[in-house]
Scaffold this active site. Sequence first.
Site: not given
Ligand code: DHB
Length: 284
Positions: A106, A142, A194, A220-221, A242
């Site tokens: 993230c 991930k 995306g 991814g996308g 997603g």
């Molecule tokens: C968030 C978490 C993620 O793993 C990501 O790729 C994008 C955003 C988040 O909650 O900020």
Amino acid sequence: MVGASALLAKRAVDSGAGGVVTKSIGLKAREGNPGPTVVETPCGLLNSMGLPNPGVEEIVKEVQILKKFDIPVLASIYGFSVQDYVHAATLMVEAGADGVELNLSCPNVEGTGLEVGIDPSQVEEIIETTKAAVKDAVVIAKLTPNITDITVIGKAAEKGGADGVTAINTVKAMAIDIYLERPILSSGVGGLSGTAIHPIAVRAVYELYKKLDIPIIGCGGVISWSDAIEFFLAGASAVQIGTGILYKDFEIFHTVLEGISQYLKKRGVNDIQSLIGNSHKTST
Ligand code: DHB
């Protein structure tokens, strides 16, 4: 990734998904970042949610509902220490999750995700300790694309005993309001998902396939069935959808599955298994 709601996850599976990955969950509830947290761009979705979630105890209930429906569940986990990852992962597996996908990527919160996910020794330790705690449950890492060589982190995850890796999480990006002359997201920088990141993700899967012996999940996308086929040819054994749900609604699962099935039939190929990694045969 359909948030943390069992009913939305069930809708994805009823629409053709083989299983679900939850929104990332930590030990304590988090409100997330103040708005604006999402910007739609012409080529993808930019977000800086800040890991909002109701905390692991609430999600236990959702996982239990999903397991009543017999839906395969990976719980996405983040933590601010090795013990956080292990504790949250253990609670999720005890609640019935088939495994965990550790968010080592993230880009939006200090002290977790990407910050640990670019350090091979921390990645190896988090995976190894979590795997020892959850035993037979699946542990997936991930990975972040925000690094020069993603295979270094992939190898660290493999060395730690990961059952697989997901490539990729969002790409660091930003958008600026040209009239206000400032970043649109409250946090300035966010993560892009995306269409725009699909070729980046295909490259990451391709590079990982060359170096790893564990399975890779392409992420991814994926908007169309052909995006999924690209991932399989690059070396993915499965794909996640997603952001595509936002563009195409839950119908996307049916459309992608139908497209893959037509493609296989047209090419006289029996199953997806025989496509995995095929683009490597002709590469230099
Ligand atoms: C968030 C978490 C993620 O793993 C990501 O790729 C994008 C955003 C988040 O909650 O900020």
